[in-house]
Write a protein that holds these residues in place. Structure first.
Motif, short mmCIF file in Angstrom:
data_model
loop_
_atom_site.label_atom_id
_atom_site.label_comp_id
_atom_site.label_asym_id
_atom_site.label_seq_id
_atom_site.Cartn_x
_atom_site.Cartn_y
_atom_site.Cartn_z
N SER A 48 -2.10 -4.39 18.07
CA SER A 48 -2.11 -5.73 17.46
C SER A 48 -0.83 -5.91 16.65
O SER A 48 -0.23 -4.93 16.19
CB SER A 48 -3.31 -5.89 16.54
N PRO A 49 -0.38 -7.16 16.44
CA PRO A 49 0.77 -7.39 15.57
C PRO A 49 0.57 -6.73 14.21
O PRO A 49 -0.57 -6.62 13.72
CB PRO A 49 0.82 -8.92 15.46
N MET A 50 1.65 -6.30 13.61
CA MET A 50 1.56 -5.52 12.38
C MET A 50 0.73 -6.19 11.29
O MET A 50 -0.05 -5.52 10.59
CB MET A 50 2.96 -5.17 11.87
N PRO A 51 0.86 -7.53 11.08
CA PRO A 51 0.04 -8.13 10.03
C PRO A 51 -1.46 -8.07 10.30
O PRO A 51 -2.27 -8.22 9.38
CB PRO A 51 0.53 -9.59 10.00
N ALA A 52 -1.86 -7.85 11.57
CA ALA A 52 -3.28 -7.81 11.92
C ALA A 52 -3.72 -6.43 12.39
O ALA A 52 -4.84 -6.27 12.87
CB ALA A 52 -3.57 -8.85 13.01
N ARG A 53 -2.86 -5.44 12.22
CA ARG A 53 -3.16 -4.13 12.78
C ARG A 53 -4.26 -3.42 11.99
O ARG A 53 -4.53 -3.75 10.84
CB ARG A 53 -1.91 -3.26 12.75
N ILE A 54 -4.87 -2.46 12.66
CA ILE A 54 -5.72 -1.51 11.96
C ILE A 54 -4.81 -0.39 11.47
O ILE A 54 -4.23 0.35 12.28
CB ILE A 54 -6.82 -0.95 12.88
N SER A 55 -4.65 -0.28 10.18
CA SER A 55 -3.71 0.70 9.63
C SER A 55 -4.20 2.12 9.89
O SER A 55 -5.40 2.38 10.06
CB SER A 55 -3.55 0.48 8.13
N ALA A 56 -3.27 3.04 9.93
CA ALA A 56 -3.62 4.46 10.05
C ALA A 56 -4.16 5.02 8.75
O ALA A 56 -4.68 6.14 8.72
CB ALA A 56 -2.39 5.26 10.48
N TRP A 57 -4.03 4.24 7.66
CA TRP A 57 -4.49 4.69 6.35
C TRP A 57 -5.30 3.58 5.68
O TRP A 57 -5.03 2.39 5.87
CB TRP A 57 -3.31 5.07 5.46
N ALA A 58 -6.27 3.94 4.89
CA ALA A 58 -7.16 2.96 4.27
C ALA A 58 -6.43 2.12 3.24
O ALA A 58 -6.67 0.92 3.11
CB ALA A 58 -8.36 3.66 3.62
N ILE A 59 -5.55 2.75 2.47
CA ILE A 59 -4.77 2.03 1.47
C ILE A 59 -3.31 2.13 1.85
O ILE A 59 -2.68 3.19 1.73
CB ILE A 59 -5.01 2.60 0.05
N TYR A 60 -2.79 1.05 2.36
CA TYR A 60 -1.41 1.00 2.84
C TYR A 60 -1.03 -0.47 2.89
O TYR A 60 -0.83 -1.05 3.95
CB TYR A 60 -1.33 1.64 4.23
N ASP A 61 -0.93 -1.08 1.70
CA ASP A 61 -0.90 -2.53 1.62
C ASP A 61 -0.04 -3.01 0.45
O ASP A 61 0.30 -2.23 -0.45
CB ASP A 61 -2.32 -3.08 1.41
#
Length: 392
Positions: free
Chosen positions: A218-231
């Motif tokens: 998915s595009p980066m703004p809508a991605r599922i991050s590899a880490w829970a807190i990465y924002d």
């Protein structure tokens, strides 16, 4: 103290414009090579671009010499060929076939200078697209980077000429590899780099993600991050980025911000388990960080090993204390005499950066000196260079 110059003694001739080709030449110049930029009599049009293009020329043309040649004339072409015949490296980024038609293509020049390393920076490597006109933005759109950068349905180019510069860097990597090979063989080589293939290399991680997971990225703004807190988190004043990328850092983060109950929750001890519970964790963290100023958050995180960053702007870099201390900005005099500081090549040799002061050359400012280097007498120079500007 003199800046490192590992490529001192190498001569580069540059037939370039815009960003990709000049960026490759700028990297070699920063490393100490003698880079001679061939410009038309009126100067490269990149010099006078407005808006977002106004910074192209000063950023990518420091530490170079300039000669002005009319390549439509036999005398100008003769000088250009002589430069190429004595060069170690040639860089060009004009349309396919443009220099070949002038007798300045690889095959013609390699016949008289077999040691020449010829770097051709194009929109596409050889193939069905190679005749198309490409720019950084074209490549980002075609190669999937713009899709990955913007929100879903809103492709967005990256915030700098990332493909031009990275493509130029890949060209330099090829040149340096060819130089090493030349030490063994005595022969140069044609090096080709491109915008489109550079873009595809950069999005390769997302292609690999599909291969591994079976699901398209998915595009980066809508991605599922590899880490829970990465924002990016809002504070009382300015936003700040925080990343918690290991289980040990999760323990540290919880301790720093008084989140004993989250640390006590055994279902959150491992990263992948936290990722699956982002919807539960993130609202709590956002509310927590919103109660601090940015300075207070940074004060807590500084020195802890937790990744964090204030959200800065390019103009903030002029006053960044780390850049000032490391010497990563070098003094530059613009063509109109205005002093400024711009980033040097971000490589240190034995702890020393490459930064050194420099002034942007006026178009053709070094023409006579370059002709003398080629062995022309003053009489010969006057015969082919009567107007003090361009060799025609």
């Amino acid at each position: 103290m003199t800046a490192p110059a590992p490529l001192a003694g190498l001569r580069v001739v540059e037939f370039t414009h815009m960003v990709m080709g000049p960026a490759a030449g700028a990297m070699l110049a920063a490393l100490g090579a003698d880079v001679i930029r061939v410009e038309p009599a009126e100067g490269d049009k990149t010099r006078t671009l407005l808006g977002s293009g106004a910074g192209y020329f000063p950023m990518y043309n420091r530490h170079k010499r300039s000669i002005a040649l009319d390549l439509k004339s036999e005398r100008g072409l003769k000088v250009a060929r002589r430069l190429a015949e004595r060069a170690d490296i040639l860089i060009e980024n004009f349309r396919p076939g443009a220099l070949d038609r002038l007798g300045l293509g690889y095959e013609a020049l390699a016949a008289v200078n077999p040691r020449l390393i010829y770097c051709s920076a194009k929109g596409f490597l050889p193939g069905p697209y190679e005749e198309r006109t490409a720019l950084d933005e074209v490549a980002q759109m075609m190669g999937g980077l713009a899709y990955m950068t913007g929100p879903p349905g809103r492709p967005l180019r990256a915030g700098s000429s990332v493909i031009d510069v990275t493509g130029g860097m890949f060209g330099v990597i090829g040149v340096l590899a060819a130089l090493e090979e030349r030490h063994r063989t005595g022969k140069g080589k044609l090096i080709q780099a491109s915008l489109f293939e550079t873009t595809v290399y950069l999005v390769g991680q997302h292609m690999a993600q599909l291969a591994v997971t079976g699901k398209a990225a998915s595009p980066m703004p809508a991605r599922i991050s590899a880490w829970a807190i990465y924002d990016v988190f809002e504070t009382k004043d300015d936003p700040v980025f925080i990343g918690v990328v290991t289980d040990a850092l999760w323990e540290k983060f919880c301790a720093l911000f008084g989140l004993a109950d989250l640390w006590a929750d055994e279902s959150l001890r491992r990263n992948n388990e936290r990722v699956l519970q982002r919807d539960r964790i993130l609202p709590r963290i956002r509310d927590l960080i919103a109660g601090f100023t940015r300075a207070e958050v940074i004060a807590r995180l500084e020195g802890t090993g937790l990744p964090f960053a204030p959200i800065a702007r390019p103009e903030d870099m002029f006053d960044d204390p780390h850049l000032a201390a490391s010497g990563a900005l070098e003094p530059v005099t613009l063509a109109d005499g205005t002093p400024t500081r711009l980033p040097t090549l971000p490589i240190a040799f034995d702890g020393r950066l490459l930064a050194r002061s420099g002034a942007l050359p006026l178009a053709g400012a070094d023409s006579r000196a370059i002709l003398r280097d080629l062995g022309l007498s003053e009489t010969e120079i006057l015969a082919i260079f009567p107007d003090e500007t361009a060799v025609d």
